[in-house]
Design a protein around this motif. Sequence first.
Motif, PDB file in Angstrom:
ATOM      1  N   ARG A 139      46.882 -20.722 -31.396  1.00  0.00           N
ATOM      2  CA  ARG A 139      47.150 -21.897 -30.557  1.00  0.00           C
ATOM      3  C   ARG A 139      48.646 -22.120 -30.331  1.00  0.00           C
ATOM      4  O   ARG A 139      49.048 -22.788 -29.390  1.00  0.00           O
ATOM      5  N   TRP A 140      49.483 -21.622 -31.240  1.00  0.00           N
ATOM      6  CA  TRP A 140      50.928 -21.746 -31.142  1.00  0.00           C
ATOM      7  C   TRP A 140      51.381 -23.193 -30.999  1.00  0.00           C
ATOM      8  O   TRP A 140      51.987 -23.584 -30.002  1.00  0.00           O
ATOM      9  N   ALA A 141      51.066 -23.977 -32.030  1.00  0.00           N
ATOM     10  CA  ALA A 141      51.492 -25.382 -32.041  1.00  0.00           C
ATOM     11  C   ALA A 141      53.012 -25.498 -31.979  1.00  0.00           C
ATOM     12  O   ALA A 141      53.549 -26.471 -31.451  1.00  0.00           O
ATOM     13  N   GLY A 142      53.717 -24.496 -32.529  1.00  0.00           N
ATOM     14  CA  GLY A 142      55.179 -24.501 -32.482  1.00  0.00           C
ATOM     15  C   GLY A 142      55.746 -23.770 -31.288  1.00  0.00           C
ATOM     16  O   GLY A 142      56.968 -23.567 -31.198  1.00  0.00           O
ATOM     17  N   ASN A 143      54.863 -23.324 -30.380  1.00  0.00           N
ATOM     18  CA  ASN A 143      55.252 -22.695 -29.125  1.00  0.00           C
ATOM     19  C   ASN A 143      56.076 -21.425 -29.335  1.00  0.00           C
ATOM     20  O   ASN A 143      55.823 -20.680 -30.267  1.00  0.00           O
ATOM     21  N   VAL A 144      57.041 -21.157 -28.451  1.00  0.00           N
ATOM     22  CA  VAL A 144      57.779 -19.894 -28.477  1.00  0.00           C
ATOM     23  C   VAL A 144      58.543 -19.734 -29.792  1.00  0.00           C
ATOM     24  O   VAL A 144      58.654 -18.636 -30.328  1.00  0.00           O
ATOM     25  N   ARG A 145      59.042 -20.845 -30.334  1.00  0.00           N
ATOM     26  CA  ARG A 145      59.770 -20.773 -31.600  1.00  0.00           C
ATOM     27  C   ARG A 145      58.865 -20.259 -32.716  1.00  0.00           C
ATOM     28  O   ARG A 145      59.275 -19.450 -33.543  1.00  0.00           O
ATOM     29  N   GLU A 146      57.617 -20.729 -32.746  1.00  0.00           N
ATOM     30  CA  GLU A 146      56.685 -20.265 -33.775  1.00  0.00           C
ATOM     31  C   GLU A 146      56.352 -18.791 -33.584  1.00  0.00           C
ATOM     32  O   GLU A 146      56.267 -18.027 -34.560  1.00  0.00           O
ATOM     33  N   LEU A 147      56.164 -18.368 -32.342  1.00  0.00           N
ATOM     34  CA  LEU A 147      55.891 -16.949 -32.064  1.00  0.00           C
ATOM     35  C   LEU A 147      57.054 -16.086 -32.532  1.00  0.00           C
ATOM     36  O   LEU A 147      56.846 -15.044 -33.172  1.00  0.00           O
ATOM     37  N   LYS A 148      58.266 -16.496 -32.237  1.00  0.00           N
ATOM     38  CA  LYS A 148      59.444 -15.732 -32.653  1.00  0.00           C
ATOM     39  C   LYS A 148      59.501 -15.610 -34.173  1.00  0.00           C
ATOM     40  O   LYS A 148      59.766 -14.533 -34.716  1.00  0.00           O
ATOM     41  N   ASN A 149      59.252 -16.717 -34.871  1.00  0.00           N
ATOM     42  CA  ASN A 149      59.281 -16.692 -36.336  1.00  0.00           C
ATOM     43  C   ASN A 149      58.182 -15.784 -36.900  1.00  0.00           C
ATOM     44  O   ASN A 149      58.381 -15.091 -37.903  1.00  0.00           O
ATOM     45  N   THR A 150      57.008 -15.814 -36.261  1.00  0.00           N
ATOM     46  CA  THR A 150      55.895 -14.980 -36.719  1.00  0.00           C
ATOM     47  C   THR A 150      56.232 -13.501 -36.600  1.00  0.00           C
ATOM     48  O   THR A 150      55.985 -12.713 -37.512  1.00  0.00           O
ATOM     49  N   VAL A 151      56.811 -13.118 -35.458  1.00  0.00           N
ATOM     50  CA  VAL A 151      57.198 -11.717 -35.264  1.00  0.00           C
ATOM     51  C   VAL A 151      58.278 -11.325 -36.277  1.00  0.00           C
ATOM     52  O   VAL A 151      58.224 -10.238 -36.872  1.00  0.00           O
TER      53      VAL A 151
END
Length: 347
Positions: free
Chosen positions: A226-238
Motif C-alpha cells: 500500500r506504501w503508506a509512506g509513499n515514495v520515501r517508504e519505497l526508497k527506504n525499502t529498496v
Amino acid sequence: MDAPTTLHEHGLGNLLGRSPAMHQVFGLIKRVSPTEATVMIMGESGVGKELVAECIHNMSHRAQGPLVAINCGSIPASLIEAELFGYEKGSFTGASRSHAGVFERATGGTLFLDEVTEMPLDMQTRLLRVLETGRFYRVGGTQEIKTDIRVVAATNRNVTEAVANRQLREDLMYRLAVFPLHIPPLRERPGDVPLLAEYFLSTLNRTSDVTKGFSPCFLEALGTRRWAGNVRELKNTVERSFILADEMLELDLSITTPAHVVEPVEAARPAGVHVPLGSRLDEAERSLIEVTLDYCEGDKRRAAAVLGCSLKTLYNKLNSYARERTEGTETIGRHIPGVAASVPMVS
C-alpha cells in the motif's frame, strides 16, 4: 539523469513517473512554472513535494536565482519570525550579529515554504502582509526591506479542513493557492513503483560500485504493497534490501516493513470507536484520542495527523489525562494505608 527542465520517457527532470496521474501533474508543472503565480503543492508525506518545488523553480525564469527552503513545522514558534525575516545584531539575547532571513536569501529566486499549515496563526498574518506588499522588517530593524521572490508552499493536510480547524488562515490559503497542485499518493499509481525501484537500485549500485539486481519476485512483491509512506517508504525499502543482499535483492517483510503498515495488522484493528449515548464531550474526545493512539501504535506525531490537531495539542491532552490518573491514584492512596501513587507523566 536528464536535465531538470526536460520531459522524457521516465518523467519530468528528476521527477519520475509514467502513470497517467503523474503525466497530468507534469503538464500542470510545465504550465505554471514560467509564471510568477504562487503554487500550493498538496500531498501526503513522502510523495516528493520538495522535488516538485525544485522542478518548478528549475523550469521558471528564476532558475538562475536561489531556491531557499524552510520547513515551517520544524522551527519553534519563538524562532520562526527571525528565520523568515532575519534579525539585527542585539535585537534579542544571543543575537551577536545581524542575520538575513529566508525572504532576503531567496531574493531573485524561489522561496519554498514546506508544511506551511504548521506555522503559528499570528505569524501567518505577518506572512500574508509580506506576500501582499513584498516588504518587511528584520526583527529589531527599522529599515524596510523589499523582496523579489516567488513563493511555492506545500502541505500534507487537506487545506479546507486546515482552514476549518483554524490551522490555516483562509485569506492566506487563497493567497498561496493561486495555483493548487495535488500530488497523488504512490498507491494510486502502482505502475510507477517498478520505475522508481529500478532508479533507486541503479543509484545505490553506482554509489557502491556494485551490480546487484532484483530477484524475480521482488518487483511483484513491491506491487502488492500500500506504501503508506509513499515514495520515501519505497526508497527506504529498496535501500534496506540492498544492504542485506549479496547479489539479488529479496523482500523480507519482517525486516523491511514497519509494523504499522503490515496489512494483516491493519485489517485486525477496529474500524472505529464506540461511545455510549449520554457520554460527556470530554469523555468522547478522550476515548477517540486513546483509540487513535492505539491504532498508531503509540506514534504521537502520526496520531496527531490522523486526529487533525497539532502535536503540541495532543501532548497537552495526554499530560492532562496523566495528571487526572495521578490525582485519582493519590486519592485512593490516602484512603488505603500503605498505598502510594507513582504515575509517570506522558512525554
